[in-house]
Design an enzyme around this catalytic site. Sequence first.
Site, PDB file in Angstrom:
ATOM      1  N   SER A 181    -104.100  71.022  39.649  1.00  0.00           N
ATOM      2  CA  SER A 181    -105.543  71.175  39.825  1.00  0.00           C
ATOM      3  C   SER A 181    -105.975  72.509  40.399  1.00  0.00           C
ATOM      4  CB  SER A 181    -106.058  70.084  40.772  1.00  0.00           C
ATOM      5  OG  SER A 181    -105.803  68.810  40.268  1.00  0.00           O
TER       6      SER A 181
ATOM      7  N   ILE B  42    -115.589  70.532  42.693  1.00  0.00           N
ATOM      8  CA  ILE B  42    -115.191  70.322  41.296  1.00  0.00           C
ATOM      9  C   ILE B  42    -113.711  70.612  41.168  1.00  0.00           C
ATOM     10  CG2 ILE B  42    -115.565  71.064  38.910  1.00  0.00           C
ATOM     11  CD1 ILE B  42    -118.013  69.669  40.250  1.00  0.00           C
ATOM     12  N   GLU B  43    -113.003  69.667  40.607  1.00  0.00           N
ATOM     13  CA  GLU B  43    -111.553  69.793  40.387  1.00  0.00           C
ATOM     14  C   GLU B  43    -111.329  69.791  38.871  1.00  0.00           C
ATOM     15  OE1 GLU B  43    -107.508  67.280  41.588  1.00  0.00           O
ATOM     16  OE2 GLU B  43    -109.458  66.641  42.331  1.00  0.00           O
ATOM     17  N   VAL B  44    -110.641  70.814  38.382  1.00  0.00           N
ATOM     18  CA  VAL B  44    -110.255  70.886  36.974  1.00  0.00           C
ATOM     19  C   VAL B  44    -108.747  70.746  36.935  1.00  0.00           C
ATOM     20  CG1 VAL B  44    -110.188  72.326  34.896  1.00  0.00           C
ATOM     21  CG2 VAL B  44    -112.229  72.320  36.363  1.00  0.00           C
TER      22      VAL B  44
END
Length: 134
Positions: free
Chosen positions: A115, A126-128
């Site tokens: 992440s 916000i975590e991608v």
Amino acid sequence: MHPTLTALDHLVLTVADFDASIAFYRDALGMKAEAFTPADGTARWALKFGAQKINLHLAGAEFEPKARCATPGSADLCFLSDVAIADWQAHFAQCGIAVEEGPVRRTGATGPILSLYLRDPDGNLIEVSNRMPG
């Protein structure tokens, strides 16, 4: 029979500025902004990606019913992507978006993920993430 759930249809983000939020989620995360009119006839905005939708409520003018404490910046969201985390890092750098943490290993709903963490215009976390084997 004990009832069970199958999927998340949508969630709601309370935002301070529609334009800033739409620009961020469109340009930084590739979501599509869509105006829609529900049964009550009001004009609303949503962000769409895959089979998911995020409805946007403007702070102070939320639609009823709403969360008890609808507040910009109170969300913590994790999004999955098949695009490599290194490509996301380069994209965020090109967009001038600071990555607060990552890449770091975490545990997602179905197993290990890798992440990056960043903030949207309201300060939501916000975590991608990429799914990892294992």
